[in-house]
Scaffold this active site. Structure first.
Site, PDB file in Angstrom:
ATOM      1  CB  SER A   1      51.887  55.848  37.459  1.00 30.15           C
ATOM      2  OG  SER A   1      51.074  54.903  36.810  1.00 30.15           O
ATOM      3  CB  CYS A   2      51.826  59.360  41.248  1.00 29.04           C
ATOM      4  SG  CYS A   2      52.503  60.438  42.506  1.00 29.04           S
ATOM      5  N   PRO A   3      54.962  59.828  40.043  1.00 29.33           N
ATOM      6  CG  PRO A   3      57.152  60.625  40.554  1.00 29.33           C
ATOM      7  CD  PRO A   3      56.347  59.353  40.322  1.00 29.33           C
TER       8      PRO A   3
ATOM      9  CG  ASP B   1      50.418  64.102  43.424  1.00 27.66           C
ATOM     10  OD1 ASP B   1      50.373  63.899  44.654  1.00 27.66           O
ATOM     11  OD2 ASP B   1      50.707  63.222  42.589  1.00 27.66           O
TER      12      ASP B   1
END
Length: 78
Positions: A15-17, A48
């Site tokens: 998952s982000c980041p 992103d």
């Protein structure tokens, strides 16, 4: 002159980041002009990576979804 081999980053399932952080680490080890190919499944990765490549001075060579996996190819800038 031979083409530089791409550095590959498998960020599927992260998952982000994390996909971007793993990619930034790989870009830092790549030579100028060397491609970095990232595979990610996080839906936020697309925006992103668009913002990161523009801000960091790397060329976004391709960005496409293939069967639920986003394949991103960056070319490291100078």
């Amino acid at each position: 002159m031979s083409e530089k081999q791409p550095v590959e980053v498998d960020a599927r399932g992260l998952s982000c980041p994390m996909p971007l952080l793993k990619a930034r680490k790989a870009v830092a080890t790549a030579e100028p002009g060397q491609p970095v190919v990232v595979y990610a499944t996080d839906r936020g990765a697309e925006s992103d990576f668009r913002a990161y490549s523009e801000r960091a001075g790397h060329r976004l060579a391709s960005l496409e979804w293939q069967g639920g996996v986003l394949r991103i190819e960056l070319i490291r800038g100078e």
